[in-house]
Design a protein around this motif. Sequence first.
Motif, PDB file in Angstrom:
ATOM      1  N   LEU A 160      20.303  47.585  44.182  1.00 32.28           N
ATOM      2  CA  LEU A 160      20.212  48.193  45.509  1.00 32.28           C
ATOM      3  C   LEU A 160      19.591  47.229  46.522  1.00 32.28           C
ATOM      4  CD1 LEU A 160      19.031  51.826  44.676  1.00 32.28           C
ATOM      5  CD2 LEU A 160      21.220  51.154  45.690  1.00 32.28           C
ATOM      6  N   PHE A 161      18.559  46.522  46.094  1.00 29.82           N
ATOM      7  CA  PHE A 161      17.904  45.557  46.978  1.00 29.82           C
ATOM      8  C   PHE A 161      18.868  44.447  47.391  1.00 29.82           C
ATOM      9  CE2 PHE A 161      15.279  41.610  47.367  1.00 29.82           C
ATOM     10  CZ  PHE A 161      14.712  41.908  48.600  1.00 29.82           C
ATOM     11  N   LEU A 162      19.582  43.883  46.423  1.00 27.89           N
ATOM     12  CA  LEU A 162      20.522  42.802  46.739  1.00 27.89           C
ATOM     13  C   LEU A 162      21.652  43.287  47.640  1.00 27.89           C
ATOM     14  CD1 LEU A 162      20.690  40.988  43.288  1.00 27.89           C
ATOM     15  CD2 LEU A 162      19.420  40.291  45.337  1.00 27.89           C
ATOM     16  N   GLN A 163      22.138  44.501  47.404  1.00 32.27           N
ATOM     17  CA  GLN A 163      23.167  45.063  48.274  1.00 32.27           C
ATOM     18  C   GLN A 163      22.631  45.254  49.690  1.00 32.27           C
ATOM     19  OE1 GLN A 163      24.152  48.594  46.045  1.00 32.27           O
ATOM     20  NE2 GLN A 163      25.856  47.605  44.985  1.00 32.27           N
ATOM     21  N   PHE A 164      21.388  45.694  49.785  1.00 30.38           N
ATOM     22  CA  PHE A 164      20.758  45.867  51.091  1.00 30.38           C
ATOM     23  C   PHE A 164      20.637  44.529  51.812  1.00 30.38           C
ATOM     24  CE2 PHE A 164      16.907  45.726  53.676  1.00 30.38           C
ATOM     25  CZ  PHE A 164      17.158  46.748  54.583  1.00 30.38           C
ATOM     26  N   VAL A 165      20.160  43.509  51.107  1.00 32.65           N
ATOM     27  CA  VAL A 165      19.989  42.177  51.715  1.00 32.65           C
ATOM     28  C   VAL A 165      21.346  41.633  52.156  1.00 32.65           C
ATOM     29  CG1 VAL A 165      19.276  39.786  51.293  1.00 32.65           C
ATOM     30  CG2 VAL A 165      17.857  41.680  50.470  1.00 32.65           C
ATOM     31  N   ALA A 166      22.358  41.777  51.331  1.00 33.41           N
ATOM     32  CA  ALA A 166      23.695  41.290  51.692  1.00 33.41           C
ATOM     33  C   ALA A 166      24.210  42.018  52.935  1.00 33.41           C
ATOM     34  CB  ALA A 166      24.657  41.473  50.522  1.00 33.41           C
ATOM     35  N   ALA A 167      23.985  43.309  53.018  1.00 38.67           N
ATOM     36  CA  ALA A 167      24.418  44.072  54.195  1.00 38.67           C
ATOM     37  C   ALA A 167      23.649  43.616  55.440  1.00 38.67           C
ATOM     38  CB  ALA A 167      24.216  45.560  53.962  1.00 38.67           C
ATOM     39  N   GLU A 168      22.363  43.367  55.290  1.00 35.80           N
ATOM     40  CA  GLU A 168      21.550  42.891  56.416  1.00 35.80           C
ATOM     41  C   GLU A 168      22.033  41.527  56.903  1.00 35.80           C
ATOM     42  OE1 GLU A 168      18.575  44.132  58.126  1.00 35.80           O
ATOM     43  OE2 GLU A 168      19.611  45.927  57.412  1.00 35.80           O
ATOM     44  N   LYS A 169      22.394  40.655  55.961  1.00 34.59           N
ATOM     45  CA  LYS A 169      22.873  39.308  56.315  1.00 34.59           C
ATOM     46  C   LYS A 169      24.344  39.293  56.704  1.00 34.59           C
ATOM     47  CE  LYS A 169      22.025  35.532  54.673  1.00 34.59           C
ATOM     48  NZ  LYS A 169      22.226  34.370  53.847  1.00 34.59           N
ATOM     49  N   ARG A 170      25.012  40.416  56.436  1.00 33.59           N
ATOM     50  CA  ARG A 170      26.463  40.519  56.667  1.00 33.59           C
ATOM     51  C   ARG A 170      27.216  39.443  55.889  1.00 33.59           C
ATOM     52  NH1 ARG A 170      24.413  41.847  61.974  1.00 33.59           N
ATOM     53  NH2 ARG A 170      24.951  44.011  62.458  1.00 33.59           N
ATOM     54  N   CYS A 171      26.881  39.400  54.589  1.00 32.35           N
ATOM     55  CA  CYS A 171      27.564  38.439  53.724  1.00 32.35           C
ATOM     56  C   CYS A 171      27.839  39.111  52.378  1.00 32.35           C
ATOM     57  CB  CYS A 171      26.721  37.174  53.526  1.00 32.35           C
ATOM     58  SG  CYS A 171      25.257  37.389  52.499  1.00 32.35           S
ATOM     59  N   LYS A 172      28.616  38.442  51.559  1.00 36.18           N
ATOM     60  CA  LYS A 172      28.898  38.951  50.220  1.00 36.18           C
ATOM     61  C   LYS A 172      27.694  38.705  49.321  1.00 36.18           C
ATOM     62  CE  LYS A 172      33.865  38.237  50.371  1.00 36.18           C
ATOM     63  NZ  LYS A 172      35.018  37.686  49.677  1.00 36.18           N
TER      64      LYS A 172
END
Length: 163
Positions: A39-51
């Motif tokens: 969940l954390f990694l998905q959140f960070v990826a969404a925040e960065k707008r990257c895969k």
Amino acid sequence: MSAQSMLGSFLHAFFENHLRCQQGVQPMTVRSYRDAIKLFLQFVAAEKRCKLTRLELSDLTCDRVLQFLNHLEQERGNVVASRNQRLAALRNFFEYLAERVPEMLGEAQRVAGVPVKRTPSPRTHFLERDEIEALFQNLPSDQPWALRDRTLLLFLYNTGARV
């Protein structure tokens, strides 16, 4: 080795070597940590707008952990206990990273300093006097173990024993 592949390698080693082999945690704990970090990694990826595959170690910051914890409570509707469990998993992972990547020590120290939110104590359940009396009146008296059972229940009641 690229920063992306380093993150993947550290994640794999954290779960396979550190949690399972070195710490010997239960499979349910491994799954719980996996879900929290996922969940954390998905959140960070969404925040960065990257895969997810583009994340780097430098993307894992205490500020993002704090944003993630707020996201869990405010947007996902998680209770404080779930938030605290996710924080425990992230603290463990950041500690693991700091041991292997000295550059991550500062972030790991900041994550370790994130306070756990207090949760209210669970409500105490108890039987009222009339319920206790009804219990003792309805105990079978003709069974082979009836005297033993009555004695144990009286002992527990009279001493105020708790579960």
